[in-house]
Design a protein around this motif. Structure first.
Motif, PDB file in Angstrom:
ATOM      1  N   GLY A   1       0.822  -1.214   0.000  1.00  0.00           N
ATOM      2  CA  GLY A   1       0.000   0.000   0.000  1.00  0.00           C
ATOM      3  C   GLY A   1       0.847   1.251   0.000  1.00  0.00           C
ATOM      4  N   THR A   2       0.399   2.228   0.800  1.00  0.00           N
ATOM      5  CA  THR A   2       1.035   3.543   0.836  1.00  0.00           C
ATOM      6  C   THR A   2       1.126   4.033   2.267  1.00  0.00           C
ATOM      7  OG1 THR A   2       0.092   4.078  -1.339  1.00  0.00           O
ATOM      8  CG2 THR A   2       0.900   5.926  -0.032  1.00  0.00           C
ATOM      9  N   ILE A   3       2.209   4.738   2.596  1.00  0.00           N
ATOM     10  CA  ILE A   3       2.322   5.417   3.875  1.00  0.00           C
ATOM     11  C   ILE A   3       2.469   6.909   3.597  1.00  0.00           C
ATOM     12  CG2 ILE A   3       4.840   5.143   4.012  1.00  0.00           C
ATOM     13  CD1 ILE A   3       4.491   4.870   7.068  1.00  0.00           C
ATOM     14  N   ALA A   4       1.794   7.730   4.412  1.00  0.00           N
ATOM     15  CA  ALA A   4       1.841   9.176   4.264  1.00  0.00           C
ATOM     16  C   ALA A   4       2.709   9.766   5.370  1.00  0.00           C
ATOM     17  CB  ALA A   4       0.436   9.760   4.322  1.00  0.00           C
ATOM     18  N   VAL A   5       3.716  10.529   4.990  1.00  0.00           N
ATOM     19  CA  VAL A   5       4.625  11.170   5.947  1.00  0.00           C
ATOM     20  C   VAL A   5       4.401  12.680   5.873  1.00  0.00           C
ATOM     21  CG1 VAL A   5       7.012  11.449   6.686  1.00  0.00           C
ATOM     22  CG2 VAL A   5       6.303   9.339   5.542  1.00  0.00           C
ATOM     23  N   THR A   6       4.002  13.277   6.980  1.00  0.00           N
ATOM     24  CA  THR A   6       3.831  14.725   7.044  1.00  0.00           C
ATOM     25  C   THR A   6       5.181  15.359   7.349  1.00  0.00           C
ATOM     26  OG1 THR A   6       1.582  14.452   7.877  1.00  0.00           O
ATOM     27  CG2 THR A   6       2.579  16.620   8.146  1.00  0.00           C
ATOM     28  N   VAL A   7       5.604  16.289   6.509  1.00  0.00           N
ATOM     29  CA  VAL A   7       6.928  16.888   6.669  1.00  0.00           C
ATOM     30  C   VAL A   7       6.827  18.406   6.815  1.00  0.00           C
ATOM     31  CG1 VAL A   7       8.153  15.060   5.437  1.00  0.00           C
ATOM     32  CG2 VAL A   7       7.224  16.988   4.155  1.00  0.00           C
ATOM     33  N   ASP A   8       7.681  18.937   7.657  1.00  0.00           N
ATOM     34  CA  ASP A   8       7.840  20.382   7.794  1.00  0.00           C
ATOM     35  C   ASP A   8       9.276  20.698   7.409  1.00  0.00           C
ATOM     36  OD1 ASP A   8       7.523  23.040   8.371  1.00  0.00           O
ATOM     37  OD2 ASP A   8       7.811  22.803  10.538  1.00  0.00           O
ATOM     38  N   TYR A   9       9.450  21.594   6.458  1.00  0.00           N
ATOM     39  CA  TYR A   9      10.788  21.851   5.938  1.00  0.00           C
ATOM     40  C   TYR A   9      10.847  23.239   5.300  1.00  0.00           C
ATOM     41  CZ  TYR A   9       8.871  21.128   1.268  1.00  0.00           C
ATOM     42  OH  TYR A   9       8.140  21.250   0.117  1.00  0.00           O
ATOM     43  N   ALA A  10      12.057  23.675   5.024  1.00  0.00           N
ATOM     44  CA  ALA A  10      12.277  24.916   4.295  1.00  0.00           C
ATOM     45  C   ALA A  10      13.614  24.794   3.581  1.00  0.00           C
ATOM     46  CB  ALA A  10      12.276  26.113   5.244  1.00  0.00           C
ATOM     47  N   TYR A  11      13.887  25.752   2.697  1.00  0.00           N
ATOM     48  CA  TYR A  11      15.174  25.786   2.008  1.00  0.00           C
ATOM     49  C   TYR A  11      15.881  27.089   2.345  1.00  0.00           C
ATOM     50  CZ  TYR A  11      13.584  21.809  -0.741  1.00  0.00           C
ATOM     51  OH  TYR A  11      13.127  20.573  -1.118  1.00  0.00           O
ATOM     52  N   ASP A  12      17.156  26.982   2.679  1.00  0.00           N
ATOM     53  CA  ASP A  12      17.989  28.131   2.977  1.00  0.00           C
ATOM     54  C   ASP A  12      19.117  28.162   1.960  1.00  0.00           C
ATOM     55  OD1 ASP A  12      19.413  30.219   4.030  1.00  0.00           O
ATOM     56  OD2 ASP A  12      19.979  29.209   5.896  1.00  0.00           O
ATOM     57  N   ASP A  13      19.005  29.082   0.979  1.00  0.00           N
ATOM     58  CA  ASP A  13      19.978  29.149  -0.117  1.00  0.00           C
ATOM     59  C   ASP A  13      20.126  27.798  -0.816  1.00  0.00           C
ATOM     60  OD1 ASP A  13      20.524  31.852   0.251  1.00  0.00           O
ATOM     61  OD2 ASP A  13      22.132  31.452   1.691  1.00  0.00           O
ATOM     62  N   GLY A  14      18.994  27.142  -1.023  1.00  0.00           N
ATOM     63  CA  GLY A  14      18.995  25.877  -1.739  1.00  0.00           C
ATOM     64  C   GLY A  14      19.345  24.664  -0.921  1.00  0.00           C
ATOM     65  N   VAL A  15      19.613  24.871   0.382  1.00  0.00           N
ATOM     66  CA  VAL A  15      19.943  23.761   1.274  1.00  0.00           C
ATOM     67  C   VAL A  15      18.717  23.398   2.097  1.00  0.00           C
ATOM     68  CG1 VAL A  15      21.421  22.979   3.169  1.00  0.00           C
ATOM     69  CG2 VAL A  15      22.353  24.456   1.374  1.00  0.00           C
ATOM     70  N   LEU A  16      18.404  22.111   2.170  1.00  0.00           N
ATOM     71  CA  LEU A  16      17.211  21.662   2.886  1.00  0.00           C
ATOM     72  C   LEU A  16      17.370  21.828   4.387  1.00  0.00           C
ATOM     73  CD1 LEU A  16      14.446  20.183   2.987  1.00  0.00           C
ATOM     74  CD2 LEU A  16      15.745  18.029   3.073  1.00  0.00           C
ATOM     75  N   ASP A  17      16.392  22.485   5.000  1.00  0.00           N
ATOM     76  CA  ASP A  17      16.269  22.552   6.456  1.00  0.00           C
ATOM     77  C   ASP A  17      15.079  21.673   6.823  1.00  0.00           C
ATOM     78  OD1 ASP A  17      16.064  23.141   9.149  1.00  0.00           O
ATOM     79  OD2 ASP A  17      15.319  25.184   8.856  1.00  0.00           O
ATOM     80  N   PHE A  18      15.366  20.436   7.212  1.00  0.00           N
ATOM     81  CA  PHE A  18      14.315  19.461   7.516  1.00  0.00           C
ATOM     82  C   PHE A  18      13.979  19.567   9.001  1.00  0.00           C
ATOM     83  CE2 PHE A  18      12.427  15.297   8.262  1.00  0.00           C
ATOM     84  CZ  PHE A  18      11.650  15.122   7.127  1.00  0.00           C
ATOM     85  N   ARG A  19      12.759  19.971   9.326  1.00  0.00           N
ATOM     86  CA  ARG A  19      12.412  20.324  10.697  1.00  0.00           C
ATOM     87  C   ARG A  19      11.712  19.195  11.455  1.00  0.00           C
ATOM     88  NH1 ARG A  19      10.106  26.185   8.658  1.00  0.00           N
ATOM     89  NH2 ARG A  19      12.146  27.179   8.343  1.00  0.00           N
ATOM     90  N   SER A  20      10.810  18.511  10.808  1.00  0.00           N
ATOM     91  CA  SER A  20      10.102  17.430  11.509  1.00  0.00           C
ATOM     92  C   SER A  20       9.406  16.533  10.498  1.00  0.00           C
ATOM     93  CB  SER A  20       9.066  17.989  12.493  1.00  0.00           C
ATOM     94  OG  SER A  20       7.998  18.624  11.801  1.00  0.00           O
ATOM     95  N   ALA A  21       9.057  15.348  10.976  1.00  0.00           N
ATOM     96  CA  ALA A  21       8.289  14.401  10.166  1.00  0.00           C
ATOM     97  C   ALA A  21       7.253  13.749  11.063  1.00  0.00           C
ATOM     98  CB  ALA A  21       9.199  13.350   9.554  1.00  0.00           C
ATOM     99  N   GLY A  22       6.129  13.391  10.489  1.00  0.00           N
ATOM    100  CA  GLY A  22       5.082  12.759  11.287  1.00  0.00           C
ATOM    101  C   GLY A  22       4.332  11.720  10.484  1.00  0.00           C
ATOM    102  N   VAL A  23       3.784  10.746  11.173  1.00  0.00           N
ATOM    103  CA  VAL A  23       2.951   9.723  10.545  1.00  0.00           C
ATOM    104  C   VAL A  23       1.738   9.476  11.431  1.00  0.00           C
ATOM    105  CG1 VAL A  23       4.869   8.581   9.364  1.00  0.00           C
ATOM    106  CG2 VAL A  23       4.226   7.866  11.664  1.00  0.00           C
ATOM    107  N   VAL A  24       0.705   8.936  10.840  1.00  0.00           N
ATOM    108  CA  VAL A  24      -0.497   8.568  11.584  1.00  0.00           C
ATOM    109  C   VAL A  24      -0.487   7.068  11.829  1.00  0.00           C
ATOM    110  CG1 VAL A  24      -3.011   8.433  11.544  1.00  0.00           C
ATOM    111  CG2 VAL A  24      -1.867  10.496  10.733  1.00  0.00           C
ATOM    112  N   ARG A  25      -0.597   6.657  13.052  1.00  0.00           N
ATOM    113  CA  ARG A  25      -0.769   5.260  13.441  1.00  0.00           C
ATOM    114  C   ARG A  25      -2.164   5.108  14.044  1.00  0.00           C
ATOM    115  NH1 ARG A  25       2.331   2.375  10.612  1.00  0.00           N
ATOM    116  NH2 ARG A  25       1.607   4.080   9.296  1.00  0.00           N
TER     117      ARG A  25
END
Length: 229
Positions: free
Chosen positions: A185-209
């Motif tokens: 099947g499929t899993i959905a990952v909720t992500v919070d992120y931004a880019y700083d001068d093209g570099v990924l700032d990965f802040r958090s990830a979440g899933v529903v169980r």
């Protein structure tokens, strides 16, 4: 985040998880500080893409150190089932020496007897997801996608120039949902992120169980122990 209407935990609901029978109440899990969990950096080698024995990989550490590579480069499509993949001795013979080198490059030392780094093989999605993935633990294929094993490929899909570039469908601005197809099947990952001068700032990830009431029991305490209570 747990549903507690009227101060009581709710176990009933209509949320379904692919690979889990039935439905139940949702629990939203949000993971913070997942970048560099095992190595101290999202990209431990400082490179978004590199070669190991002629195969391009991204060595990435978000919730779980992983070697992520194109499925096609290992001769699979990501249409295969878990059991089909587990029977492919040649696949594991090709992956393991590269995983050992990945571990060395990521600063994990000799990972011969270690289950990290894990291996993620990715391919374009078949349905409306962002990407297909197969997650190896590392000497067997996971039946779906482990929670850490879903966060890391989701982050990889966001890294400019990573191995996922050209494979993953574009991801919406944050907060966004990255959908990954797995064997059942499929899993959905909720992500919070931004880019700083093209570099990924990965802040958090979440899933529903889901929450399920599995058992109730009684703890029996000798009455003499309660005498002074």
């Amino acid at each position: 985040v747990v549903e507690t209407p009227g101060g009581r935990v709710n176990y009933e609901g209509d949320v379904a998880i692919d690979g889990v029978p039935g439905t139940a109440a949702p629990i939203q899990l949000n993971f913070l500080d997942v970048v560099g969990s095992g190595t101290g950096a999202m990209l431990p080698t400082g490179r978004v893409r590199e070669e190991i024995d002629g195969i391009e990989v991204t060595l990435i550490d978000v919730a779980m150190p992983m070697m992520v590579a194109r499925a096609a480069d290992f001769g699979i499509t990501c249409d295969e089932s878990q059991s089909d993949l587990d029977r492919m001795a040649g696949l594991f013979e090709a992956m393991e020496p590269r995983r050992l080198e990945a571990g060395r490059r990521m600063g994990l030392g000799d990972v011969t007897k270690s289950v990290t780094p894990k291996i993620g093989l990715i391919a374009p999605p078949r349905g409306d997801a962002n990407m297909r993935a197969r997650y190896f633990m590392p000497w067997a294929c996971h039946p779906t996608l482990a929670i850490p094993g879903s966060q890391c490929p989701a982050a990889c899909a966001l890294v400019p120039g990573s191995i996922a570039e050209g494979i993953a469908r574009p991801i919406d601005p944050a907060p966004a949902i990255v959908r990954l197809e797995h064997p059942v099947g499929t899993i959905a990952v909720t992500v919070d992120y931004a880019y700083d001068d093209g570099v990924l700032d990965f802040r958090s990830a979440g899933v529903v169980r889901t929450a399920r009431l599995i058992a109730r029991g009684e703890v029996l305490v000798p009455e003499r122990l309660l005498a002074g209570a």
